[in-house]
Design an enzyme around this catalytic site. Structure first.
Site, PDB file in Angstrom:
ATOM      1  CB  SER A   1      -0.863   0.008   1.267  1.00  0.00           C
ATOM      2  OG  SER A   1      -1.489   1.268   1.399  1.00  0.00           O
TER       3      SER A   1
ATOM      4  CE1 TYR B   1      -3.433  -2.479   5.291  1.00  0.00           C
ATOM      5  CE2 TYR B   1      -3.012  -0.183   4.721  1.00  0.00           C
ATOM      6  CZ  TYR B   1      -3.335  -1.480   4.338  1.00  0.00           C
ATOM      7  OH  TYR B   1      -3.548  -1.764   3.014  1.00  0.00           O
TER       8      TYR B   1
HETATM    9  N1  LIG Z   1      -8.807  -1.672  -0.761  1.00  0.00           N
HETATM   10  C1  LIG Z   1      -7.840  -0.776  -0.777  1.00  0.00           C
HETATM   11  O1  LIG Z   1      -8.079   0.452  -0.974  1.00  0.00           O
HETATM   12  C2  LIG Z   1      -6.415  -1.190  -0.578  1.00  0.00           C
HETATM   13  C3  LIG Z   1      -5.410  -0.209  -0.698  1.00  0.00           C
HETATM   14  C4  LIG Z   1      -4.091  -0.573  -0.544  1.00  0.00           C
HETATM   15  C5  LIG Z   1      -3.769  -1.880  -0.285  1.00  0.00           C
HETATM   16  N2  LIG Z   1      -4.757  -2.814  -0.151  1.00  0.00           N
HETATM   17  C6  LIG Z   1      -4.355  -4.206   0.133  1.00  0.00           C
HETATM   18  O2  LIG Z   1      -4.987  -5.095  -0.750  1.00  0.00           O
HETATM   19  C7  LIG Z   1      -5.144  -6.379  -0.142  1.00  0.00           C
HETATM   20  C8  LIG Z   1      -6.580  -6.848  -0.279  1.00  0.00           C
HETATM   21  O3  LIG Z   1      -7.399  -5.893   0.355  1.00  0.00           O
HETATM   22  P1  LIG Z   1      -8.957  -5.752   0.066  1.00  0.00           P
HETATM   23  O4  LIG Z   1      -9.233  -4.314  -0.087  1.00  0.00           O
HETATM   24  O5  LIG Z   1      -9.381  -6.685  -0.975  1.00  0.00           O
HETATM   25  O6  LIG Z   1      -9.530  -6.200   1.490  1.00  0.00           O
HETATM   26  P2  LIG Z   1     -10.852  -7.016   1.877  1.00  0.00           P
HETATM   27  O7  LIG Z   1     -11.935  -6.738   0.923  1.00  0.00           O
HETATM   28  O8  LIG Z   1     -11.049  -6.739   3.328  1.00  0.00           O
HETATM   29  O9  LIG Z   1     -10.395  -8.544   1.678  1.00  0.00           O
HETATM   30  C9  LIG Z   1      -9.365  -9.053   2.470  1.00  0.00           C
HETATM   31  C10 LIG Z   1      -9.107 -10.480   2.051  1.00  0.00           C
HETATM   32  O10 LIG Z   1      -8.028 -10.977   2.872  1.00  0.00           O
HETATM   33  C11 LIG Z   1      -8.478 -12.162   3.508  1.00  0.00           C
HETATM   34  N3  LIG Z   1      -7.831 -12.336   4.799  1.00  0.00           N
HETATM   35  C12 LIG Z   1      -7.796 -11.474   5.836  1.00  0.00           C
HETATM   36  N4  LIG Z   1      -7.126 -12.021   6.858  1.00  0.00           N
HETATM   37  C13 LIG Z   1      -6.742 -13.259   6.459  1.00  0.00           C
HETATM   38  C14 LIG Z   1      -6.040 -14.311   7.055  1.00  0.00           C
HETATM   39  N5  LIG Z   1      -5.600 -14.220   8.313  1.00  0.00           N
HETATM   40  N6  LIG Z   1      -5.813 -15.450   6.340  1.00  0.00           N
HETATM   41  C15 LIG Z   1      -6.263 -15.559   5.080  1.00  0.00           C
HETATM   42  N7  LIG Z   1      -6.969 -14.603   4.445  1.00  0.00           N
HETATM   43  C16 LIG Z   1      -7.197 -13.463   5.137  1.00  0.00           C
HETATM   44  C17 LIG Z   1      -9.978 -12.005   3.656  1.00  0.00           C
HETATM   45  O11 LIG Z   1     -10.568 -13.264   3.891  1.00  0.00           O
HETATM   46  P3  LIG Z   1     -11.975 -13.449   4.706  1.00  0.00           P
HETATM   47  O12 LIG Z   1     -13.071 -13.225   3.697  1.00  0.00           O
HETATM   48  O13 LIG Z   1     -11.890 -14.847   5.212  1.00  0.00           O
HETATM   49  O14 LIG Z   1     -11.964 -12.439   5.803  1.00  0.00           O
HETATM   50  C18 LIG Z   1     -10.306 -11.392   2.300  1.00  0.00           C
HETATM   51  O15 LIG Z   1     -10.331 -12.374   1.309  1.00  0.00           O
HETATM   52  C19 LIG Z   1      -4.688  -6.189   1.319  1.00  0.00           C
HETATM   53  O16 LIG Z   1      -3.366  -6.660   1.469  1.00  0.00           O
HETATM   54  C20 LIG Z   1      -4.758  -4.696   1.510  1.00  0.00           C
HETATM   55  O17 LIG Z   1      -3.867  -4.239   2.512  1.00  0.00           O
HETATM   56  C21 LIG Z   1      -6.064  -2.502  -0.290  1.00  0.00           C
END
Ligand SMILES: NC(=O)c1ccc[n+]([C@@H]2O[C@H](COP(=O)([O-])OP(=O)(O)OC[C@H]3O[C@@H](n4cnc5c(N)ncnc54)[C@H](OP(=O)(O)O)[C@@H]3O)[C@@H](O)[C@H]2O)c1
Length: 244
Positions: free
Chosen positions: A146, A168
């Site tokens: 990020s 984070y």
């Molecule tokens: N969205 C943004 O704006 C943004 C910006 C920068 C970076 N990111 C990064 O992008 C990645 C995905 O984020 P997202 O926005 O898609 O988040 P999200 O919608 O909250 O999805 C998170 C995913 O990670 C899984 N997860 C969480 N903890 C876990 C664990 N202990 N073991 C296995 N799986 C786990 C969740 O599974 P469950 O369904 O089982 O909970 C879900 O599939 C992350 O690394 C986040 O930091 C996101």
């Protein structure tokens, strides 16, 4: 299938929703991709399992809880029969969590859980997958980081100027260094840390500016075209470099 015509193989963590789910979806639009989609509870990953019916590629869902080290260490056993004699081409460490806290309000247990999920889990999953990546054609590791892991950008984000999302941000800065250390240890791999942008997911929230579809289209362009010369770079989904 001969090695020249075999599918390109991908392992994506956190594939149940958000960015991971959309990534799997877009990969499955091509018959050339074999996707191992890892999620915590495959039985309840309804949206992920539903991709099977429209998929042109091959989808295999496996269980993976990245904070449970036994679960991570069980990955080789789960993926070996799927990959057969072929290696793994792309590992995408995507699973992540974010909590709202500051240096003076953070809960140490939450801090450890965030590091375990966002930093230690990816480190161990990469170790577990390395024998398969070694046999793969592409040898690419994509760590979803990020811009919030950037110290140079820490004051640019108005709402986080006062210490916000501390655990984070630390976990992503640490993931960045881990990625760079991997590039140093294994210059033959292509390892990239990448920010997907601010994306409308459960983590990104409603106010986010990007649809997952747009972010993933960019991510795929960046990672599939990356070469060894790009290894160790901290990139945005647009391909632009992010200052450390
Ligand atoms: N969205 C943004 O704006 C943004 C910006 C920068 C970076 N990111 C990064 O992008 C990645 C995905 O984020 P997202 O926005 O898609 O988040 P999200 O919608 O909250 O999805 C998170 C995913 O990670 C899984 N997860 C969480 N903890 C876990 C664990 N202990 N073991 C296995 N799986 C786990 C969740 O599974 P469950 O369904 O089982 O909970 C879900 O599939 C992350 O690394 C986040 O930091 C996101």
């Amino acid at each position: 299938m001969s090695s020249s015509t075999r599918q390109t193989s991908w392992l994506v963590s956190g594939a149940s929703r958000g960015i991971g789910l959309e990534l799997v979806k877009q990969l499955l639009e091509s018959p050339n991709n074999l996707v191992i989609a890892a999620c915590r509870t495959p039985d309840k990953a309804y949206a992920l399992n539903a991709l099977q019916s429209s998929s042109k590629g091959s989808l295999h869902v496996i269980r993976l809880e990245v904070t449970d080290f036994d679960s991570v260490r069980a990955v080789p056993q789960a993926i070996a029969p799927i990959l057969g004699e072929h290696g793994l081409d792309y590992l995408v460490n995507n699973a992540g969590i974010a909590r709202q806290d500051t240096p003076l309000t953070l809960d140490p247990e939450v801090f450890l859980e965030t590091l375990r999920t966002n930093t230690v889990g990816p480190a161990l999953l990469t170790q577990a997958c390395m024998p398969f990546l070694d046999k793969g054609r592409e040898k690419k590791v994509l760590n979803i980081s990020s811009t919030l892991g950037s110290i140079a950008k820490a004051d640019a984000l108005e709402h986080l100027r006062f210490g916000g999302a501390a655990t984070y941000c630390v976990s992503k800065s640490a993931l960045n260094m881990l990625t760079y250390k991997l590039k140093q240890e294994r210059p033959d791999l292509i390892v990239i840390m990448l920010c997907p942008g601010w994306v409308k997911t459960d983590l990104g929230g409603e106010s986010a500016v990007l649809e997952a579809k747009e972010s993933i289209a960019g991510i795929l362009k960046v990672i599939t075209s990356a070469t060894v010369a790009d290894s160790g770079k901290y990139l945005s989904f647009t391909g632009a470099e992010i200052p450390w």
